[in-house]
Design a protein around this motif. Structure first.
Motif, PDB file in Angstrom:
ATOM      1  N   GLU A  18      -2.680  -2.515   0.525  1.00  0.00           N
ATOM      2  CA  GLU A  18      -1.300  -2.478   0.976  1.00  0.00           C
ATOM      3  C   GLU A  18      -0.609  -1.195   0.540  1.00  0.00           C
ATOM      4  O   GLU A  18      -1.159  -0.405  -0.244  1.00  0.00           O
ATOM      5  CB  GLU A  18      -0.547  -3.705   0.450  1.00  0.00           C
ATOM      6  N   TYR A  19       0.636  -1.012   0.984  1.00  0.00           N
ATOM      7  CA  TYR A  19       1.360   0.233   0.751  1.00  0.00           C
ATOM      8  C   TYR A  19       2.577   0.064  -0.147  1.00  0.00           C
ATOM      9  O   TYR A  19       3.407   0.953  -0.253  1.00  0.00           O
ATOM     10  CB  TYR A  19       1.773   0.843   2.090  1.00  0.00           C
ATOM     11  N   GLU A  20       2.704  -1.073  -0.799  1.00  0.00           N
ATOM     12  CA  GLU A  20       3.752  -1.305  -1.788  1.00  0.00           C
ATOM     13  C   GLU A  20       3.255  -2.371  -2.745  1.00  0.00           C
ATOM     14  O   GLU A  20       2.264  -3.060  -2.466  1.00  0.00           O
ATOM     15  CB  GLU A  20       5.067  -1.721  -1.126  1.00  0.00           C
ATOM     16  N   HIS A  21       3.925  -2.510  -3.887  1.00  0.00           N
ATOM     17  CA  HIS A  21       3.411  -3.458  -4.881  1.00  0.00           C
ATOM     18  C   HIS A  21       4.501  -3.811  -5.867  1.00  0.00           C
ATOM     19  O   HIS A  21       5.531  -3.138  -5.952  1.00  0.00           O
ATOM     20  CB  HIS A  21       2.215  -2.858  -5.632  1.00  0.00           C
ATOM     21  N   ALA A  22       4.260  -4.868  -6.633  1.00  0.00           N
ATOM     22  CA  ALA A  22       5.127  -5.254  -7.735  1.00  0.00           C
ATOM     23  C   ALA A  22       4.252  -5.502  -8.951  1.00  0.00           C
ATOM     24  O   ALA A  22       3.026  -5.635  -8.839  1.00  0.00           O
ATOM     25  CB  ALA A  22       5.925  -6.503  -7.378  1.00  0.00           C
ATOM     26  N   GLY A  23       4.892  -5.554 -10.124  1.00  0.00           N
ATOM     27  CA  GLY A  23       4.126  -5.780 -11.342  1.00  0.00           C
ATOM     28  C   GLY A  23       4.900  -6.608 -12.347  1.00  0.00           C
ATOM     29  O   GLY A  23       6.141  -6.585 -12.375  1.00  0.00           O
ATOM     30  N   TRP A  24       4.157  -7.341 -13.187  1.00  0.00           N
ATOM     31  CA  TRP A  24       4.785  -8.189 -14.217  1.00  0.00           C
ATOM     32  C   TRP A  24       3.892  -8.237 -15.444  1.00  0.00           C
ATOM     33  O   TRP A  24       2.694  -8.535 -15.343  1.00  0.00           O
ATOM     34  CB  TRP A  24       4.974  -9.607 -13.693  1.00  0.00           C
ATOM     35  N   VAL A  25       4.453  -7.916 -16.585  1.00  0.00           N
ATOM     36  CA  VAL A  25       3.896  -8.249 -17.892  1.00  0.00           C
ATOM     37  C   VAL A  25       5.095  -8.666 -18.742  1.00  0.00           C
ATOM     38  O   VAL A  25       6.243  -8.352 -18.392  1.00  0.00           O
ATOM     39  CB  VAL A  25       3.144  -7.068 -18.554  1.00  0.00           C
ATOM     40  N   GLN A  46       9.200  -6.112 -15.466  1.00  0.00           N
ATOM     41  CA  GLN A  46       8.865  -6.390 -14.071  1.00  0.00           C
ATOM     42  C   GLN A  46       9.291  -5.188 -13.237  1.00  0.00           C
ATOM     43  O   GLN A  46      10.343  -4.598 -13.449  1.00  0.00           O
ATOM     44  CB  GLN A  46       9.484  -7.694 -13.578  1.00  0.00           C
ATOM     45  N   SER A  47       8.424  -4.832 -12.292  1.00  0.00           N
ATOM     46  CA  SER A  47       8.587  -3.569 -11.574  1.00  0.00           C
ATOM     47  C   SER A  47       8.292  -3.765 -10.096  1.00  0.00           C
ATOM     48  O   SER A  47       7.440  -4.575  -9.720  1.00  0.00           O
ATOM     49  CB  SER A  47       7.652  -2.506 -12.156  1.00  0.00           C
ATOM     50  N   PHE A  48       9.003  -2.989  -9.272  1.00  0.00           N
ATOM     51  CA  PHE A  48       8.878  -3.111  -7.820  1.00  0.00           C
ATOM     52  C   PHE A  48       8.811  -1.719  -7.208  1.00  0.00           C
ATOM     53  O   PHE A  48       9.682  -0.882  -7.454  1.00  0.00           O
ATOM     54  CB  PHE A  48      10.067  -3.875  -7.235  1.00  0.00           C
ATOM     55  N   ALA A  49       7.784  -1.494  -6.411  1.00  0.00           N
ATOM     56  CA  ALA A  49       7.637  -0.227  -5.678  1.00  0.00           C
ATOM     57  C   ALA A  49       7.638  -0.570  -4.191  1.00  0.00           C
ATOM     58  O   ALA A  49       6.658  -1.100  -3.659  1.00  0.00           O
ATOM     59  CB  ALA A  49       6.333   0.468  -6.069  1.00  0.00           C
ATOM     60  N   LYS A  50       8.760  -0.296  -3.527  1.00  0.00           N
ATOM     61  CA  LYS A  50       8.959  -0.718  -2.137  1.00  0.00           C
ATOM     62  C   LYS A  50       9.202   0.486  -1.236  1.00  0.00           C
ATOM     63  O   LYS A  50       9.884   1.439  -1.626  1.00  0.00           O
ATOM     64  CB  LYS A  50      10.172  -1.646  -2.041  1.00  0.00           C
ATOM     65  N   TYR A  51       8.666   0.389  -0.013  1.00  0.00           N
ATOM     66  CA  TYR A  51       8.997   1.361   1.032  1.00  0.00           C
ATOM     67  C   TYR A  51       9.607   0.602   2.196  1.00  0.00           C
ATOM     68  O   TYR A  51       9.003  -0.332   2.733  1.00  0.00           O
ATOM     69  CB  TYR A  51       7.763   2.126   1.511  1.00  0.00           C
ATOM     70  N   TYR A  52      10.838   1.003   2.574  1.00  0.00           N
ATOM     71  CA  TYR A  52      11.535   0.366   3.683  1.00  0.00           C
ATOM     72  C   TYR A  52      11.463   1.303   4.894  1.00  0.00           C
ATOM     73  O   TYR A  52      12.184   2.318   4.939  1.00  0.00           O
ATOM     74  CB  TYR A  52      12.990   0.086   3.300  1.00  0.00           C
ATOM     75  N   THR A 109       7.541   9.146  -6.225  1.00  0.00           N
ATOM     76  CA  THR A 109       6.845  10.281  -5.609  1.00  0.00           C
ATOM     77  C   THR A 109       5.469   9.857  -5.119  1.00  0.00           C
ATOM     78  O   THR A 109       5.036  10.221  -4.017  1.00  0.00           O
ATOM     79  CB  THR A 109       6.719  11.435  -6.618  1.00  0.00           C
ATOM     80  N   PHE A 110       4.769   9.079  -5.944  1.00  0.00           N
ATOM     81  CA  PHE A 110       3.458   8.555  -5.545  1.00  0.00           C
ATOM     82  C   PHE A 110       3.574   7.664  -4.317  1.00  0.00           C
ATOM     83  O   PHE A 110       2.791   7.792  -3.360  1.00  0.00           O
ATOM     84  CB  PHE A 110       2.837   7.775  -6.709  1.00  0.00           C
ATOM     85  N   LEU A 111       4.555   6.760  -4.321  1.00  0.00           N
ATOM     86  CA  LEU A 111       4.671   5.817  -3.206  1.00  0.00           C
ATOM     87  C   LEU A 111       5.020   6.534  -1.904  1.00  0.00           C
ATOM     88  O   LEU A 111       4.534   6.167  -0.836  1.00  0.00           O
ATOM     89  CB  LEU A 111       5.705   4.744  -3.519  1.00  0.00           C
ATOM     90  N   ARG A 112       5.856   7.557  -1.984  1.00  0.00           N
ATOM     91  CA  ARG A 112       6.178   8.344  -0.791  1.00  0.00           C
ATOM     92  C   ARG A 112       4.912   9.006  -0.242  1.00  0.00           C
ATOM     93  O   ARG A 112       4.646   8.957   0.962  1.00  0.00           O
ATOM     94  CB  ARG A 112       7.239   9.392  -1.127  1.00  0.00           C
ATOM     95  N   ALA A 113       4.115   9.600  -1.121  1.00  0.00           N
ATOM     96  CA  ALA A 113       2.880  10.266  -0.686  1.00  0.00           C
ATOM     97  C   ALA A 113       1.877   9.268  -0.126  1.00  0.00           C
ATOM     98  O   ALA A 113       1.128   9.579   0.816  1.00  0.00           O
ATOM     99  CB  ALA A 113       2.268  11.030  -1.855  1.00  0.00           C
ATOM    100  N   LEU A 114       1.864   8.056  -0.693  1.00  0.00           N
ATOM    101  CA  LEU A 114       0.975   7.015  -0.177  1.00  0.00           C
ATOM    102  C   LEU A 114       1.384   6.615   1.235  1.00  0.00           C
ATOM    103  O   LEU A 114       0.542   6.491   2.135  1.00  0.00           O
ATOM    104  CB  LEU A 114       1.015   5.801  -1.105  1.00  0.00           C
ATOM    105  N   ASN A 115       2.674   6.432   1.449  1.00  0.00           N
ATOM    106  CA  ASN A 115       3.147   5.952   2.748  1.00  0.00           C
ATOM    107  C   ASN A 115       3.168   7.026   3.825  1.00  0.00           C
ATOM    108  O   ASN A 115       2.978   6.726   5.003  1.00  0.00           O
ATOM    109  CB  ASN A 115       4.525   5.308   2.588  1.00  0.00           C
TER     110      ASN A 115
END
Length: 343
Positions: A287-294, A298-304, A263-269
């Motif tokens: 940028e308008y998408e991101h990934a994360g690692w600990v 591991q997490s991916f937030a992508k907008y196509y 929901t956040f990523l949609r509102a960002l884009n």
């Protein structure tokens, strides 16, 4: 030697080099890449579990379609609890998107300036961080500061720092990796300092500002700043190859459900997260998408854009050689192809 012979020799050298290089490529990655594309996202996740992931969550928000929720594997491996699409997950560096939006709003309101430096905002660090006078807030956001990355300290993930002061101590008085704005290097220290700068400008913890300006307006009721604010049973377990224990209880910052991140990523884009003039500021800095690692997450937030789809993917297994990271990127690309074939 004539041209034809040269061409043949070059082709032989390239062929031998290619064959040799394949011996150093994990065959699991090759297998995941060449397998026939499944018909559904759920089938793809089940297949990925067979590749070695303990648990996966995927959320898909495609324009003009109802959101889709998927999960496979384990929420908790030891207790044999199946993966839950609404589980909380450690989103790691995806949180930088929220930080960048918060900075944008503070800049737009006049509380911060992108062109002021570390020396302006944190004068005690002059002489302790090289080039502090020339590293602006803009360069921190854009990873163009040259400051060493505190998470690159030896054995950091074995005993990670827990406070701002402990983290900062790992890089103080260290030489810069490059001059400000002369290069790019992803660096968690940049956002450590950004969070401190926001706290000081606000006079309170900046996550309260994020809640007020981002989470509440978007009804993001399942996004949290810390493990201290959640029921641990709702957090997906995380595992690191070679480490025998569940890493769920390790503190690593923000947590959220895949739906909340989507929901956040949609509102960002689509820009709905911004007030007038804020989107131009944001576009100029991040940028308008991101990934994360600990470890364990591991997490991916992508907008196509081509399919107008937000895809959030959470994987609960990591490894030191990042094979699982590369594998998850292959899976992410296959999920995109599946969505595209359904259009």
């Amino acid at each position: 030697m004539n041209k034809r012979k040269k061409t043949i020799i070059i082709r032989i050298v390239l062929f031998v080099g290619t064959i040799t290089s394949l011996f150093f490529v994990p065959w699991l990655l090759v297998k995941a890449w060449i397998l026939p594309l499944p018909n559904t996202i759920q089938e793809q996740l089940d297949e990925a579990i067979n590749h070695g992931f303990d648990g996966i969550i995927v959320y898909v928000d495609q324009a003009n379609k109802a959101p889709q929720y998927f999960a496979s594997g384990w929420h908790n491996r030891e207790s044999k609890i199946p993966a839950k699409p609404d589980a909380l997950f450690k989103i790691a560096s995806i949180s930088k998107l929220y930080d960048a939006v918060a900075v944008t709003k503070l800049v737009n309101s006049g509380k911060l300036s992108l062109d002021k430096s570390i020396a302006d905002y944190l004068p005690d660090l002059v002489g302790r961080i090289q080039n502090a006078e020339n590293i602006t807030l803009r360069l921190l956001i854009q990873h163009r500061s040259g400051i060493p990355n505190f998470t690159d300290a030896p054995n950091f993930w074995a005993t990670p720092s827990q406070t701002f002061e402990e983290s900062l101590e790992l890089i103080l008085d260290k030489p810069a990796n490059f001059e400000p704005n002369e290069d790019y290097e992803y660096c968690n220290t940049n956002y450590l300092l950004i969070n401190k700068i926001m706290d000081d400008a606000l006079g309170y913890d900046n996550f309260q500002f994020i809640e007020k300006e981002i989470l509440i307006p978007l009804n993001l009721n399942n996004t949290y700043s810390s493990l201290n604010n959640v029921n641990l049973d709702h957090v997906m377990s995380g595992y690191h190859v070679g480490h025998p224990f569940d890493l769920k209880e390790d503190e690593h910052g923000m947590l959220a459900t895949a739906e909340n991140v989507g929901t956040f990523l949609r509102a960002l884009n689509d820009g709905s997260i911004f007030k007038p003039d804020e989107k131009d500021i944001y576009t100029s800095i991040y940028e308008y998408e991101h990934a994360g690692w600990v470890p364990g997450y591991q997490s991916f937030a992508k907008y196509y854009k081509d399919i107008d789809a937000v895809v959030i993917a959470f994987y609960s297994t990591t490894d030191s050689k990042l094979y699982n990271w590369n594998l998850s990127e292959i899976i992410n690309n296959r999920i995109r192809k599946i969505i595209k074939t359904k259009n």
